[in-house]
Design a protein around this motif. Structure first.
Motif, short mmCIF file in Angstrom:
data_model
loop_
_atom_site.label_atom_id
_atom_site.label_comp_id
_atom_site.label_asym_id
_atom_site.label_seq_id
_atom_site.Cartn_x
_atom_site.Cartn_y
_atom_site.Cartn_z
N SER A 55 0.84 -1.20 0.00
CA SER A 55 0.00 0.00 0.00
C SER A 55 0.87 1.25 0.00
O SER A 55 0.52 2.26 -0.61
CB SER A 55 -0.92 0.01 1.23
N ASN A 100 -5.06 -1.91 2.97
CA ASN A 100 -6.09 -2.83 2.49
C ASN A 100 -6.97 -3.33 3.63
O ASN A 100 -8.20 -3.37 3.52
CB ASN A 100 -5.45 -4.02 1.76
N GLY A 126 -10.03 -1.68 2.21
CA GLY A 126 -10.93 -2.68 1.66
C GLY A 126 -12.07 -3.02 2.59
O GLY A 126 -12.87 -3.91 2.29
N GLY A 143 -11.79 -2.31 -1.81
CA GLY A 143 -11.68 -3.73 -1.51
C GLY A 143 -11.95 -4.61 -2.73
O GLY A 143 -12.62 -4.19 -3.68
N VAL A 144 -11.41 -5.81 -2.70
CA VAL A 144 -11.65 -6.79 -3.77
C VAL A 144 -12.12 -8.09 -3.13
O VAL A 144 -11.79 -8.37 -1.97
CB VAL A 144 -10.36 -7.04 -4.60
N GLU A 147 -7.85 -11.78 -4.34
CA GLU A 147 -6.63 -11.35 -5.01
C GLU A 147 -6.39 -12.22 -6.26
O GLU A 147 -6.88 -13.34 -6.35
CB GLU A 147 -5.41 -11.50 -4.07
N PRO A 155 -0.72 -9.18 -2.29
CA PRO A 155 -1.52 -8.05 -2.79
C PRO A 155 -1.32 -7.88 -4.30
O PRO A 155 -0.23 -7.56 -4.75
CB PRO A 155 -0.96 -6.84 -2.02
N SER A 157 -4.66 -7.83 -7.01
CA SER A 157 -5.87 -7.12 -7.44
C SER A 157 -6.12 -5.91 -6.55
O SER A 157 -6.53 -4.85 -7.04
CB SER A 157 -7.08 -8.05 -7.40
N SER A 158 -5.87 -6.05 -5.26
CA SER A 158 -6.15 -4.95 -4.34
C SER A 158 -5.24 -3.75 -4.60
O SER A 158 -5.69 -2.60 -4.53
CB SER A 158 -5.99 -5.41 -2.88
N THR A 159 -3.98 -3.99 -4.91
CA THR A 159 -3.08 -2.87 -5.20
C THR A 159 -3.42 -2.23 -6.54
O THR A 159 -3.30 -1.03 -6.71
CB THR A 159 -1.61 -3.33 -5.19
#
Length: 323
Positions: A55, A100, A126, A143-144, A147, A155, A157-159
């Motif tokens: 992050s 996240n 998230g 949030g996702v 991942e 990390p 998809s979240s990043t």
């Protein structure tokens, strides 16, 4: 040799991250976004971005993007902030905190200090009910569901989603401010865009004794000598007071030879191009390039108060990195 299907794995990851961004678009909280943008627009100080781990890397990029698009910003590592760098944050700043989980200890430790300074806080997490989200003046949910990492640990998809949200904020602010390409160039003076948008004709034109120049009564043979000496493939033609009358170019020479004109007895007045294309020396070099491309010419004369004070050609633009 491994028989692992790399391509299938790569496509799956790209698809997972694409779907995550699509989901972000579908769940945008317009109220939270408007609040976040207004806080950033009204910021009298700097935008301070912070975050741990991956992050933090995304936050670093967000700060850089904001700074280069008209929103003064910098990144502060939350661990360093707790050991002295908190002094970099003032009551006039706005903080964007990324996490996240919304529970990163290094980030949540800063919350009481930010509240004490009355610093507006925008969170990107998230989880809507996380410590960081609940403490924020505006919470942006990035949030996702899962991942892209098949272990659902790294990390990924979240990043990507956090990066997209950060870019979206930066561009919204850019558009709201009416930030121009020239202002962008001032933040990137060493790049090709900076050269295209900051260089003026006067910065790269041939001037003074470098300008090829003859009068209308000059014989063609002498004009050819001037062109050869100055090496620009043309010469300006001026009157006795130095005011520009036109130019004599390689093209004019070819047309004269096609007519079997005698270069030893014909004057430039008989073969020159009258009323040539000109540009003011204060104009951007990029504008000179545009004119030259539109008119399909290789050189243009810089004129001020009717006088030819410089010449610029395609080679000059190429050397300067404008092309």
């Amino acid at each position: 040799m491994s028989h692992f299907n790399y391509i299938q794995s790569i496509k799956r990851t790209i698809t997972a991250e694409r779907d995550a961004v699509t989901e972000l678009h579908a769940k945008l909280d317009e109220t939270a976004l408007n609040t976040a943008c207004e806080l950033l627009m009204q910021c009298e100080g700097r935008v301070v971005v912070t975050g741990m781990g991956k992050s933090g890397h995304i936050g670093n990029k967000l700060a850089a993007t904001l700074a280069s698009t008209g929103t003064p910003a910098f990144f502060v590592h939350p661990g360093e902030a707790a050991h002295g760098d908190m002094g970099m944050i003032t009551a006039k700043d706005v903080v964007i905190a990324l996490s996240n989980s919304g529970e990163s200890g290094e980030v949540t430790t800063l919350l009481p200090l930010l509240k004490r300074l009355h610093v507006p806080l925008i969170s990107m997490t998230g989880k809507d009910q996380s410590t960081l989200a609940l403490a924020a003046d505006s919470h942006l949910n990035v949030g996702v569901e899962k991942e892209a990492c098949p272990l659902d640990l790294a990390p990924t998809s979240s990043t990507t989603v956090a990066l997209v949200m950060g870019d979206a904020l930066a561009i919204a602010l850019l558009e709201a401010r009416g930030f121009t390409a020239e202002e962008f160039a001032f933040s990137h003076p060493g790049g090709s865009l900076g050269r295209r948008l900051l260089l003026k004709v006067k910065n790269i034109m041939h001037c003074g004794s470098q300008i090829p120049q003859v009068t209308a009564s000059t014989l063609m043979k002498d004009a050819l000598l001037e062109m050869t000496t100055k090496g620009l493939g043309m010469t300006t033609v001026v009157d006795d007071d130095g005011h520009l009358l036109g130019i004599f170019t390689d093209g004019d020479l070819r047309r004269a030879l096609d007519k079997d004109l005698d270069v030893h007895n014909t004057t430039v007045r008989d073969v020159m191009t009258v009323g040539c294309t000109t540009i003011h020396p204060e104009k951007l070099a990029a504008e000179a390039l545009q004119i030259m491309e539109e008119k399909k010419i290789n050189a243009i004369v810089a004129v001020e108060n009717g006088d030819a004070i410089g010449v610029i050609n395609m080679h000059d633009l190429l050397r300067a990195g404008v092309i």
